[in-house]
Design a protein around this motif. Structure first.
Motif, PDB file in Angstrom:
ATOM      1  N   ALA A   1       8.762   3.459  -6.486  1.00  0.00           N
ATOM      2  CA  ALA A   1       9.405   3.947  -5.338  1.00  0.00           C
ATOM      3  C   ALA A   1       9.710   5.366  -5.634  1.00  0.00           C
ATOM      4  O   ALA A   1       9.437   6.174  -4.700  1.00  0.00           O
TER       5      ALA A   1
ATOM      6  N   ARG B   1       6.233   7.118  -4.890  1.00  0.00           N
ATOM      7  CA  ARG B   1       6.095   7.396  -3.236  1.00  0.00           C
ATOM      8  C   ARG B   1       6.981   8.506  -2.867  1.00  0.00           C
ATOM      9  O   ARG B   1       6.469   9.194  -1.943  1.00  0.00           O
TER      10      ARG B   1
ATOM     11  N   THR C   1      12.901  -0.875  -4.409  1.00  0.00           N
ATOM     12  CA  THR C   1      11.577  -1.145  -4.905  1.00  0.00           C
ATOM     13  C   THR C   1      10.712  -0.565  -3.790  1.00  0.00           C
ATOM     14  O   THR C   1      11.237   0.120  -2.694  1.00  0.00           O
ATOM     15  N   ASP C   2       9.252  -0.263  -4.136  1.00  0.00           N
ATOM     16  CA  ASP C   2       8.449   0.414  -3.290  1.00  0.00           C
ATOM     17  C   ASP C   2       8.430  -0.204  -1.678  1.00  0.00           C
ATOM     18  O   ASP C   2       8.539   0.473  -0.916  1.00  0.00           O
ATOM     19  N   PRO C   3       8.294  -1.291  -1.831  1.00  0.00           N
ATOM     20  CA  PRO C   3       8.572  -2.167  -0.317  1.00  0.00           C
ATOM     21  C   PRO C   3       9.642  -1.668   0.357  1.00  0.00           C
ATOM     22  O   PRO C   3       9.711  -1.339   1.533  1.00  0.00           O
TER      23      PRO C   3
ATOM     24  N   ARG D   1       9.329   1.762   1.650  1.00  0.00           N
ATOM     25  CA  ARG D   1       8.397   1.783   2.867  1.00  0.00           C
ATOM     26  C   ARG D   1       9.235   1.537   3.961  1.00  0.00           C
ATOM     27  O   ARG D   1       9.038   2.174   5.181  1.00  0.00           O
ATOM     28  N   GLU D   2      10.152   0.311   3.890  1.00  0.00           N
ATOM     29  CA  GLU D   2      10.893   0.066   5.046  1.00  0.00           C
ATOM     30  C   GLU D   2      11.976   1.189   5.601  1.00  0.00           C
ATOM     31  O   GLU D   2      12.037   1.385   6.811  1.00  0.00           O
TER      32      GLU D   2
ATOM     33  N   GLN E   1       9.867   3.898   7.218  1.00  0.00           N
ATOM     34  CA  GLN E   1       9.468   3.372   8.551  1.00  0.00           C
ATOM     35  C   GLN E   1      10.562   3.493   9.544  1.00  0.00           C
ATOM     36  O   GLN E   1      10.415   3.952  10.664  1.00  0.00           O
TER      37      GLN E   1
END
Length: 110
Positions: free
Chosen positions: A51, A54, A87-89, A92-93, A96
């Motif tokens: 994360a 990213r 975390t990375d997901p 990303r949320e 978004q």
């Protein structure tokens, strides 16, 4: 040619003002560095390495967005609404939700 005492006094005052201004600017820069170091320390503790990577990439492409995301993550963590490590997901949320949706522009021919 002798310098005018009044002119010399003005020069001295101006030089002192410039030095004071430089000192204040250096203090502000140092304070900004300390704040950034604290922010990065907090982010290291609450974000997974993927994360953080990213977010570093986002910072290169869009520094303002990255700063907003960092602030948001820190606020969530400090308010207790963030459970565990980001975390990375999860990142990303968050990205978004913070990236405004692009509107499609359609041009029609008549």
């Amino acid at each position: 040619m002798e310098d005018d005492p009044e002119l010399e006094a003005i020069r001295q005052r101006r030089m002192a003002e410039m030095q004071q201004s430089q000192q204040m600017q250096a203090q502000k820069q140092e304070q900004a560095k300390q704040i950034e170091a604290q922010k990065q320390s907090i982010l290291r503790q609450i974000m997974a390495p993927e994360a953080r990577d990213r977010l570093a990439n986002v910072k290169l492409a869009n520094p303002q967005l990255a700063a907003n995301v960092e602030s948001q993550i820190i606020r969530l963590s400090q308010s207790g609404r963030l459970q565990g490590i980001v975390t990375d997901p999860m990142l990303r949320e968050i990205l978004q939700t913070m990236i405004p949706e692009k509107r499609e522009i359609k041009i029609e021919r008549r």
